[in-house]
Write a protein that holds these residues in place. Structure first.
Motif, PDB file in Angstrom:
ATOM      1  N   TYR A  55     -55.952 -26.270 -11.150  1.00  0.00           N
ATOM      2  CA  TYR A  55     -55.271 -24.980 -11.241  1.00  0.00           C
ATOM      3  C   TYR A  55     -56.260 -23.950 -11.765  1.00  0.00           C
ATOM      4  CZ  TYR A  55     -50.502 -26.760 -10.626  1.00  0.00           C
ATOM      5  OH  TYR A  55     -49.360 -27.310 -10.120  1.00  0.00           O
ATOM      6  N   LEU A  56     -56.403 -22.854 -11.050  1.00  0.00           N
ATOM      7  CA  LEU A  56     -57.187 -21.712 -11.500  1.00  0.00           C
ATOM      8  C   LEU A  56     -56.184 -20.598 -11.756  1.00  0.00           C
ATOM      9  CD1 LEU A  56     -59.982 -21.835  -8.778  1.00  0.00           C
ATOM     10  CD2 LEU A  56     -60.052 -22.817 -11.072  1.00  0.00           C
ATOM     11  N   ILE A  57     -56.116 -20.130 -12.985  1.00  0.00           N
ATOM     12  CA  ILE A  57     -55.046 -19.209 -13.376  1.00  0.00           C
ATOM     13  C   ILE A  57     -55.634 -17.939 -13.972  1.00  0.00           C
ATOM     14  CG2 ILE A  57     -53.089 -18.914 -14.931  1.00  0.00           C
ATOM     15  CD1 ILE A  57     -52.753 -22.012 -14.690  1.00  0.00           C
ATOM     16  N   ASP A  58     -55.107 -16.802 -13.554  1.00  0.00           N
ATOM     17  CA  ASP A  58     -55.480 -15.525 -14.146  1.00  0.00           C
ATOM     18  C   ASP A  58     -54.196 -14.802 -14.529  1.00  0.00           C
ATOM     19  OD1 ASP A  58     -58.002 -14.302 -14.778  1.00  0.00           O
ATOM     20  OD2 ASP A  58     -57.347 -12.604 -13.564  1.00  0.00           O
ATOM     21  N   VAL A  59     -54.115 -14.396 -15.776  1.00  0.00           N
ATOM     22  CA  VAL A  59     -52.908 -13.774 -16.323  1.00  0.00           C
ATOM     23  C   VAL A  59     -53.124 -12.267 -16.427  1.00  0.00           C
ATOM     24  CG1 VAL A  59     -51.323 -13.717 -18.298  1.00  0.00           C
ATOM     25  CG2 VAL A  59     -52.449 -15.866 -17.669  1.00  0.00           C
ATOM     26  N   THR A  60     -52.088 -11.521 -16.134  1.00  0.00           N
ATOM     27  CA  THR A  60     -52.153 -10.070 -16.285  1.00  0.00           C
ATOM     28  C   THR A  60     -50.851  -9.560 -16.894  1.00  0.00           C
ATOM     29  OG1 THR A  60     -52.572  -7.963 -15.148  1.00  0.00           O
ATOM     30  CG2 THR A  60     -51.345  -9.617 -13.901  1.00  0.00           C
ATOM     31  N   GLU A  85     -49.431  -9.241  -9.517  1.00  0.00           N
ATOM     32  CA  GLU A  85     -49.719 -10.439  -8.721  1.00  0.00           C
ATOM     33  C   GLU A  85     -50.510 -10.076  -7.466  1.00  0.00           C
ATOM     34  OE1 GLU A  85     -45.791 -11.996  -8.125  1.00  0.00           O
ATOM     35  OE2 GLU A  85     -45.821 -13.107 -10.023  1.00  0.00           O
ATOM     36  N   HIS A  86     -50.092  -9.012  -6.795  1.00  0.00           N
ATOM     37  CA  HIS A  86     -50.785  -8.558  -5.591  1.00  0.00           C
ATOM     38  C   HIS A  86     -52.236  -8.210  -5.911  1.00  0.00           C
ATOM     39  CE1 HIS A  86     -52.157  -5.456  -2.734  1.00  0.00           C
ATOM     40  NE2 HIS A  86     -51.621  -6.278  -1.857  1.00  0.00           N
ATOM     41  N   ASP A  87     -52.466  -7.484  -6.999  1.00  0.00           N
ATOM     42  CA  ASP A  87     -53.830  -7.103  -7.380  1.00  0.00           C
ATOM     43  C   ASP A  87     -54.702  -8.328  -7.625  1.00  0.00           C
ATOM     44  OD1 ASP A  87     -53.050  -4.471  -7.206  1.00  0.00           O
ATOM     45  OD2 ASP A  87     -53.027  -4.128  -9.389  1.00  0.00           O
ATOM     46  N   LYS A  88     -54.149  -9.337  -8.272  1.00  0.00           N
ATOM     47  CA  LYS A  88     -54.919 -10.563  -8.534  1.00  0.00           C
ATOM     48  C   LYS A  88     -55.202 -11.321  -7.230  1.00  0.00           C
ATOM     49  CE  LYS A  88     -55.427 -10.275 -12.959  1.00  0.00           C
ATOM     50  NZ  LYS A  88     -56.750 -10.222 -13.598  1.00  0.00           N
ATOM     51  N   HIS A  89     -54.248 -11.311  -6.308  1.00  0.00           N
ATOM     52  CA  HIS A  89     -54.494 -11.941  -5.000  1.00  0.00           C
ATOM     53  C   HIS A  89     -55.621 -11.214  -4.266  1.00  0.00           C
ATOM     54  CE1 HIS A  89     -51.534 -15.089  -4.747  1.00  0.00           C
ATOM     55  NE2 HIS A  89     -50.545 -14.269  -5.073  1.00  0.00           N
ATOM     56  N   GLU A  90     -55.647  -9.888  -4.385  1.00  0.00           N
ATOM     57  CA  GLU A  90     -56.713  -9.109  -3.752  1.00  0.00           C
ATOM     58  C   GLU A  90     -58.059  -9.392  -4.414  1.00  0.00           C
ATOM     59  OE1 GLU A  90     -56.756  -6.956  -1.001  1.00  0.00           O
ATOM     60  OE2 GLU A  90     -54.866  -8.011  -0.696  1.00  0.00           O
ATOM     61  N   ARG A  91     -58.058  -9.505  -5.719  1.00  0.00           N
ATOM     62  CA  ARG A  91     -59.304  -9.760  -6.455  1.00  0.00           C
ATOM     63  C   ARG A  91     -59.834 -11.166  -6.182  1.00  0.00           C
ATOM     64  NH1 ARG A  91     -63.342 -11.391  -7.904  1.00  0.00           N
ATOM     65  NH2 ARG A  91     -64.307 -11.363  -9.945  1.00  0.00           N
ATOM     66  N   ARG A  98     -60.280 -23.188  -2.680  1.00  0.00           N
ATOM     67  CA  ARG A  98     -59.793 -22.883  -4.027  1.00  0.00           C
ATOM     68  C   ARG A  98     -59.004 -21.582  -4.003  1.00  0.00           C
ATOM     69  NH1 ARG A  98     -64.763 -23.851  -8.118  1.00  0.00           N
ATOM     70  NH2 ARG A  98     -63.396 -25.231  -9.299  1.00  0.00           N
ATOM     71  N   ARG A  99     -57.964 -21.536  -4.826  1.00  0.00           N
ATOM     72  CA  ARG A  99     -57.176 -20.308  -4.928  1.00  0.00           C
ATOM     73  C   ARG A  99     -56.747 -20.104  -6.362  1.00  0.00           C
ATOM     74  NH1 ARG A  99     -51.581 -20.850  -5.429  1.00  0.00           N
ATOM     75  NH2 ARG A  99     -50.732 -18.921  -4.675  1.00  0.00           N
ATOM     76  N   VAL A 100     -56.641 -18.847  -6.735  1.00  0.00           N
ATOM     77  CA  VAL A 100     -56.224 -18.473  -8.091  1.00  0.00           C
ATOM     78  C   VAL A 100     -54.728 -18.202  -8.084  1.00  0.00           C
ATOM     79  CG1 VAL A 100     -56.443 -16.707  -9.892  1.00  0.00           C
ATOM     80  CG2 VAL A 100     -58.484 -17.564  -8.740  1.00  0.00           C
ATOM     81  N   ILE A 101     -54.048 -18.701  -9.098  1.00  0.00           N
ATOM     82  CA  ILE A 101     -52.625 -18.436  -9.274  1.00  0.00           C
ATOM     83  C   ILE A 101     -52.505 -17.255 -10.233  1.00  0.00           C
ATOM     84  CG2 ILE A 101     -50.420 -19.324 -10.100  1.00  0.00           C
ATOM     85  CD1 ILE A 101     -51.584 -22.161  -9.548  1.00  0.00           C
ATOM     86  N   PRO A 102     -51.988 -16.119  -9.747  1.00  0.00           N
ATOM     87  CA  PRO A 102     -51.834 -14.974 -10.647  1.00  0.00           C
ATOM     88  C   PRO A 102     -50.513 -15.070 -11.404  1.00  0.00           C
ATOM     89  CG  PRO A 102     -51.248 -14.332  -8.426  1.00  0.00           C
ATOM     90  CD  PRO A 102     -51.651 -15.787  -8.366  1.00  0.00           C
ATOM     91  N   LEU A 103     -50.580 -14.968 -12.710  1.00  0.00           N
ATOM     92  CA  LEU A 103     -49.373 -14.986 -13.538  1.00  0.00           C
ATOM     93  C   LEU A 103     -49.227 -13.612 -14.167  1.00  0.00           C
ATOM     94  CD1 LEU A 103     -49.782 -18.459 -15.301  1.00  0.00           C
ATOM     95  CD2 LEU A 103     -48.702 -17.926 -13.105  1.00  0.00           C
TER      96      LEU A 103
END
Length: 186
Positions: A55-60, A85-91, A98-103
């Protein structure tokens, strides 16, 4: 979030650089030597589980009254979190499998849809992990909601407190965390 993952049996590390998500973008200021600047791909949490994988996670944290989202956020609950969430998907576009899960969480505590779904999935994993260890494993989700709100509100309080000390004549002599003198509040 890393603590939640530990509860579910994951090995979790904070602030991890993931080379696949490092990117270059035009520099804000043009210099003679650099026309691009590197934006390192650092995720908030990297977690690994023997069965569930990586799991690769980025929190905002997003504020629904920000200029960018306030008009729609006033009529569409959760809009600020959805934009986060949309911004993190774009980033962090999927790369190399691999994919980042934006929280995303809003400053008033509303979770983004991906955060809600992820917590539910993780609570099932935590329950299964607890059962393997001979524990009941119940009520993790309620504990996590409480922990998220407590952390969020502490952060907001810190920002408010810092704004008092930053613009106060008492700022130079103030010890962080100490109460403001009465003269500073009047």
């Amino acid at each position: 979030v890393a603590t939640f993952l530990h509860t579910a049996g994951f090995d979790a590390r904070r602030e991890v650089s993931i080379s696949e998500f490092t990117r270059f973008r035009p520099a804000k200021r043009s210099t003679l030597h650099a026309t691009q600047e590197m934006q390192e791909g650092i995720v908030d949490v990297f977690a690994w589980h023997g069965i569930m994988g990586e799991y690769l996670i980025d929190v905002t944290v997003r504020h629904p009254h920000s200029v960018r989202v306030s008009q729609r956020a006033a009529t569409e609950p959760g809009h600020a979190a959805a934009v986060g969430e949309h911004d993190k998907h774009e980033r962090y576009k999927p790369f190399g499998g691999r994919r980042v899960i934006p929280l995303a969480i809003e400053t008033y505590g509303r979770l983004g849809s991906e955060f809600s779904e992820w917590l539910l999935l993780l609570s099932h994993a935590a329950r299964a992990s607890a059962r393997l260890l001979g524990h009941s494993g119940g009520r993790q989700l309620a504990r996590w909601y409480l922990a998220l709100n407590t952390t969020l509100y502490r952060g907001i309080c810190t920002i408010i407190e810092d704004s008092f000390t930053r613009y106060s004549s008492h700022a130079r002599s103030r010890i962080p965390g100490a109460p403001l003198p009465d003269s500073a509040l009047s």
